[in-house]
Design an enzyme around this catalytic site. Structure first.
Site, PDB file in Angstrom:
ATOM      1  N   ALA A 251       0.845  -1.190   0.000  1.00 60.18           N
ATOM      2  CA  ALA A 251       0.000   0.000   0.000  1.00 60.18           C
ATOM      3  C   ALA A 251       0.881   1.241   0.000  1.00 60.18           C
ATOM      4  O   ALA A 251       2.107   1.152   0.116  1.00 60.18           O
ATOM      5  CB  ALA A 251      -0.898  -0.011   1.235  1.00 60.18           C
ATOM      6  N   LYS A 252       0.213   2.377  -0.109  1.00 60.50           N
ATOM      7  CA  LYS A 252       0.928   3.671  -0.184  1.00 60.50           C
ATOM      8  C   LYS A 252       1.939   3.848   0.940  1.00 60.50           C
ATOM      9  O   LYS A 252       3.010   4.394   0.747  1.00 60.50           O
ATOM     10  CB  LYS A 252      -0.086   4.809  -0.102  1.00 60.50           C
ATOM     11  CG  LYS A 252      -0.756   5.125  -1.408  1.00 60.50           C
ATOM     12  CD  LYS A 252      -1.341   6.543  -1.358  1.00 60.50           C
ATOM     13  CE  LYS A 252      -1.929   6.961  -2.691  1.00 60.50           C
ATOM     14  NZ  LYS A 252      -3.102   6.192  -3.075  1.00 60.50           N
TER      15      LYS A 252
END
Ligand code: GLU
Length: 318
Positions: A251-252
């Protein structure tokens, strides 16, 4: 050798990649797109790009165009899609609503769906039973009529026993995966992912679905829908997830993961393809290469069946 490598491909392979335009293409999505593209190109088949833009609030204004640009930059192409047209268009789900309405009507006439007035909150509160990624298991409240007929109703598919299936990569699914009646049309009139995806895969003649294994639990539901719509289902190949260095889904917060960011940092498409190919087990080292150069070497028997960790930080430094 994986048995599927030895089997003849379906007569006319039709594959697809079906992203939701909710943001830029990131490493995980790119990796799935590559596998879908390699399968189609190796089979000498057709590759379709379909944009799944039904979920209004999550859809972002320029995302479709950006997805197209990112995938092309990565070195992929498609024979049918929103920007190239084709015989099974339109290729944007928001332009296919009449087809979903017809499919829903078919299910209503067949008695395969029932109106349901349960709110999301009521179901979440009720859900004490264990449930998987597909959400709480529906307790059957409205099966014999909506409990709150004054409310707008959703349409729910009656799923007595989720069908078993054999994943092209992972083999037989565990029994009882994806149980419970599920929504095919929401109370606000929006058609649900499950109905739209099955209607389209059937109408577009897709012979094999390649997608991330976050949707593994959805496959029995979709198989049940294919059956109820009297359509022949495709084969399903679920690509194992890409994880961050901490073992959580990439994820980010793990760093730059979108192709756009990585490109801005000076990474080439070839270095990303090489790295993703290595993460899939297709190459021993992450040597830069084009997507096209791996078509002949692609083999299911090499493909990892386990989630793989990747550190986007080291990628960007390469
Ligand atoms: N549109 C879905 C997504 O982006 C994928 C649907 C599918 O491949 O079946 O997660």
């Amino acid at each position: 050798m994986n048995l599927a490598d030895a089997l003849p491909m379906p007569h006319r392979y039709r594959g697809r990649f079906a992203p939701s335009p909710t943001g830029r293409i990131h490493l995980g999505t790119a990796r799935t797109a590559l596998v879908a593209w390699w399968r189609a190109r190796q089979a000498g088949g057709t590759f379709v790009l379909r944009i799944e833009d039904l979920d209004g609030p999550r859809v972002k204004a320029h995302a479709t165009q950006q997805i197209i640009e990112d995938l092309r930059w990565l070195g992929l192409d498609w024979d049918e899609g929103p920007d190239v047209a084709g015989p099974h268009g339109p290729y944007l789900q928001s332009h296919r609503l009449s087809r979903y309405a017809r499919a829903l009507e078919h299910l209503q006439n067949a008695g395969a769906v029932f109106p349901c007035s349960c709110s999301r909150k009521e179901l979440a509160d009720l859900a004490s039973a264990p449930h998987g990624g597909a959400g709480p298991v529906y307790p059957g409240t409205c099966r014999s009529g909506p409990a709150h007929p004054e409310r707008p109703v959703a349409w729910r598919f009656r799923l007595d026993a989720p069908p078993a299936f054999s994943d092209v990569l992972r083999g037989p699914s565990p029994p009882g995966l994806g149980p419970g009646d599920f929504v095919v049309a929401r109370a606000d009139g929006v058609f649900a992912y499950q109905l739209a995806v099955v209607t389209d895969d059937a109408a577009m003649g897709i012979t094999e679905v390649v997608r991330g294994d976050d949707l593994f639990d959805s496959t029995p539901r979709q198989l049940a829908l294919f059956g109820a719509l009297n359509e022949v289902p495709p084969a399903f190949l679920h690509v194992p997830m890409l994880l961050g260095p901490d073992g959580e889904r990439l994820a980010k917060r793990h760093g730059a993961t979108s192709l756009a960011e990585l490109r801005e940092r000076g990474l080439t498409a070839e270095s990303i393809v090489g790295c993703l190919a290595a993460s899939l087990g297709l190459a021993e080292v992450a040597a830069p290469c084009t997507a096209a150069s791996l078509v002949p070497a692609f083999a299911l028997s090499k493909l990892t069946t386990q989630p793989v960790r990747i550190d986007p930080g080291t990628l960007a430094a390469r």
